[in-house]
Design an enzyme around this catalytic site. Sequence first.
Site, PDB file in Angstrom:
ATOM      1  N   CYS A 182     -16.806   1.468   2.709  1.00  0.00           N
ATOM      2  CA  CYS A 182     -15.806   1.426   3.662  1.00  0.00           C
ATOM      3  C   CYS A 182     -15.901   2.129   4.987  1.00  0.00           C
ATOM      4  CB  CYS A 182     -14.300   1.239   2.896  1.00  0.00           C
ATOM      5  SG  CYS A 182     -14.446   0.142   1.525  1.00  0.00           S
ATOM      6  N   HIS A 209      -8.665   2.255   7.635  1.00  0.00           N
ATOM      7  CA  HIS A 209      -9.343   1.315   6.862  1.00  0.00           C
ATOM      8  C   HIS A 209      -8.408   0.597   6.295  1.00  0.00           C
ATOM      9  CE1 HIS A 209     -11.686  -0.696   3.734  1.00  0.00           C
ATOM     10  NE2 HIS A 209     -11.544   0.354   2.745  1.00  0.00           N
ATOM     11  N   ASN A 268      -9.143  -5.952   1.765  1.00  0.00           N
ATOM     12  CA  ASN A 268     -10.104  -4.894   1.729  1.00  0.00           C
ATOM     13  C   ASN A 268     -11.374  -5.619   2.148  1.00  0.00           C
ATOM     14  OD1 ASN A 268     -11.692  -2.771   2.101  1.00  0.00           O
ATOM     15  ND2 ASN A 268     -10.880  -1.624   0.252  1.00  0.00           N
TER      16      ASN A 268
HETATM   17  N1  ACO Z   1      -1.983  -7.714 -11.610  1.00  0.00           N
HETATM   18  C1  ACO Z   1      -1.087  -6.986 -12.611  1.00  0.00           C
HETATM   19  N2  ACO Z   1      -1.261  -5.774 -13.047  1.00  0.00           N
HETATM   20  C2  ACO Z   1      -2.231  -5.133 -12.973  1.00  0.00           C
HETATM   21  C3  ACO Z   1      -3.231  -5.303 -11.911  1.00  0.00           C
HETATM   22  C4  ACO Z   1      -3.007  -6.618 -11.515  1.00  0.00           C
HETATM   23  N3  ACO Z   1      -4.048  -7.338 -10.565  1.00  0.00           N
HETATM   24  N4  ACO Z   1      -4.331  -4.544 -11.877  1.00  0.00           N
HETATM   25  C5  ACO Z   1      -3.853  -3.458 -12.566  1.00  0.00           C
HETATM   26  N5  ACO Z   1      -2.555  -3.824 -13.357  1.00  0.00           N
HETATM   27  C6  ACO Z   1      -1.717  -3.017 -14.141  1.00  0.00           C
HETATM   28  C7  ACO Z   1      -2.774  -1.808 -14.871  1.00  0.00           C
HETATM   29  O1  ACO Z   1      -3.379  -2.484 -16.168  1.00  0.00           O
HETATM   30  C8  ACO Z   1      -1.637  -1.002 -15.411  1.00  0.00           C
HETATM   31  O2  ACO Z   1      -0.949  -1.474 -16.412  1.00  0.00           O
HETATM   32  P1  ACO Z   1      -0.397  -0.530 -17.531  1.00  0.00           P
HETATM   33  O3  ACO Z   1       0.531   0.339 -16.729  1.00  0.00           O
HETATM   34  O4  ACO Z   1      -0.042  -1.317 -18.637  1.00  0.00           O
HETATM   35  O5  ACO Z   1      -1.821   0.243 -17.842  1.00  0.00           O
HETATM   36  C9  ACO Z   1      -0.549  -0.982 -14.114  1.00  0.00           C
HETATM   37  O6  ACO Z   1      -0.914  -2.417 -13.515  1.00  0.00           O
HETATM   38  C10 ACO Z   1      -0.587   0.157 -13.126  1.00  0.00           C
HETATM   39  O7  ACO Z   1      -2.141   0.053 -12.800  1.00  0.00           O
HETATM   40  P2  ACO Z   1      -2.669   1.244 -11.525  1.00  0.00           P
HETATM   41  O8  ACO Z   1      -4.018   1.064 -11.624  1.00  0.00           O
HETATM   42  O9  ACO Z   1      -1.836   2.673 -12.226  1.00  0.00           O
HETATM   43  O10 ACO Z   1      -2.089   0.891 -10.552  1.00  0.00           O
HETATM   44  P3  ACO Z   1      -1.782   1.337  -9.034  1.00  0.00           P
HETATM   45  O11 ACO Z   1      -0.258   1.417  -8.725  1.00  0.00           O
HETATM   46  O12 ACO Z   1      -2.549   2.656  -9.141  1.00  0.00           O
HETATM   47  O13 ACO Z   1      -2.273   0.258  -8.305  1.00  0.00           O
HETATM   48  C11 ACO Z   1      -4.464  -0.095  -7.038  1.00  0.00           C
HETATM   49  C12 ACO Z   1      -3.818  -0.064  -8.471  1.00  0.00           C
HETATM   50  C13 ACO Z   1      -3.907  -1.028  -6.383  1.00  0.00           C
HETATM   51  C14 ACO Z   1      -5.999  -0.466  -7.560  1.00  0.00           C
HETATM   52  C15 ACO Z   1      -4.362   1.224  -6.432  1.00  0.00           C
HETATM   53  O14 ACO Z   1      -4.723   2.402  -7.353  1.00  0.00           O
HETATM   54  C16 ACO Z   1      -5.521   1.265  -5.242  1.00  0.00           C
HETATM   55  O15 ACO Z   1      -5.378   0.687  -4.325  1.00  0.00           O
HETATM   56  N6  ACO Z   1      -6.428   2.384  -5.167  1.00  0.00           N
HETATM   57  C17 ACO Z   1      -7.317   2.436  -4.071  1.00  0.00           C
HETATM   58  C18 ACO Z   1      -8.301   1.456  -4.150  1.00  0.00           C
HETATM   59  C19 ACO Z   1      -9.162   1.528  -3.184  1.00  0.00           C
HETATM   60  O16 ACO Z   1      -8.605   1.803  -2.016  1.00  0.00           O
HETATM   61  N7  ACO Z   1     -10.080   0.858  -3.402  1.00  0.00           N
HETATM   62  C20 ACO Z   1     -11.194   0.558  -2.090  1.00  0.00           C
HETATM   63  C21 ACO Z   1     -11.984   1.766  -1.719  1.00  0.00           C
HETATM   64  S1  ACO Z   1     -12.944   1.617  -0.342  1.00  0.00           S
HETATM   65  C22 ACO Z   1     -14.480   1.198  -0.534  1.00  0.00           C
HETATM   66  O17 ACO Z   1     -15.379   1.808  -0.369  1.00  0.00           O
HETATM   67  C23 ACO Z   1     -14.842  -0.426  -0.793  1.00  0.00           C
END
Ligand code: ACO
Length: 327
Positions: free
Chosen positions: A114, A254, A284
């Site tokens: 990214c 980003h 993204n």
């Molecule tokens: N729908 C419903 N529930 C979900 C989903 C979904 N799509 N995905 C995860 N959950 C659940 C999980 O299983 C978890 O359940 P649990 O509490 O029963 O275990 C709960 O939701 C919370 O999960 P978290 O991973 O803690 O959620 P978080 O608030 O951290 O959000 C997210 C997850 C959106 C992925 C966030 O962590 C994030 O944006 N991280 C950065 C990701 C990013 O920027 N990636 C791209 C990088 S750039 C590149 O190089 C491509």
Amino acid sequence: MQIRSRIIGLGSYLPERVLTNLELEGMVETSNEWILNRTGISERRIASEEEAASDLAYNASVAALKHAGIKKEDLDFIIVATVTPDMLFPSTACLVQYKLGIKNIFSFDISAACSGFIYALSVADQYIRSGIYRTGLVIGVDVFSKVVDWSDRSTCVLFGDGAGAAILQADSGDRGIISTHLHSDGRLWDILYIPGGGSRTPPSEEMLKNKLQYIKMRGNELFKVAVNTLCDSISEVLKFNGLKSDDIKLFIPHQANLRIIQAVGKKLNIPLERFKINLDVYGNTSAASVPIALCESVSEHMVRESDYVLLEAFGSGLTWGAALIKW
Ligand code: ACO
């Protein structure tokens, strides 16, 4: 006389197919509400079966050349930032060169996920500043729909496909790219990666069975690193150039997650209105996210001549970086 590289044209391409959160509800155990609350994303674009990175990149390039008002023959080089190339080799940049039908230039890819567009912009800027080359095409493109596991709700809701392109040209005025700042920390390589398909784990039935061709991500950890690296990048640019955040007309981050951008704004005391945000409609798009957002900002007149614009990104590697542009 100082030579700067100025962006004289921008273009973007988003595939036609829109995939909404409501459709995703029917594909994995998720909800529109969860995706919207946790990420800010409502919908994303998905490339067709026939479309690969070079097709998206080519379309964005044609738009950028038109916007710049130059001929493709004026280009000295093409740099493509992508981690979803058409194939392992040749480079997607060579395929774009072929599609554009130009000879006597050089073309290559950059792999910084990214952060790729900012890395590519920085490399192009060095070529132009040095006076060796005059005009370059820099593209950020990714087609993550082809490398996400559509049964993994923790990643498939986040990404979209797209391409953004910029034409850089040598200029002797005070406008253009002022500074670029790149960083990486390979210790964090396994926070976001695709394990299979390369020389470590070549394609095999076993590899496919274990779904190693798909993205693996530790989202929660990445979230915290993202906020810190984006804050550090912005602070570094401001300090290096003796500027305050109020001097920046528009921050172009980003587009990974609205909550990441909100956290950065809060930490640095920058109101959300000063950040360009389009992740709600594109998700993204990896290396394409910053150039698509820049292209939109310019066409929506959010940026005018001589305004300072600050681009910043983080991505797999881990990589991160920023660029200050006087528009
Ligand atoms: N729908 C419903 N529930 C979900 C989903 C979904 N799509 N995905 C995860 N959950 C659940 C999980 O299983 C978890 O359940 P649990 O509490 O029963 O275990 C709960 O939701 C919370 O999960 P978290 O991973 O803690 O959620 P978080 O608030 O951290 O959000 C997210 C997850 C959106 C992925 C966030 O962590 C994030 O944006 N991280 C950065 C990701 C990013 O920027 N990636 C791209 C990088 S750039 C590149 O190089 C491509």
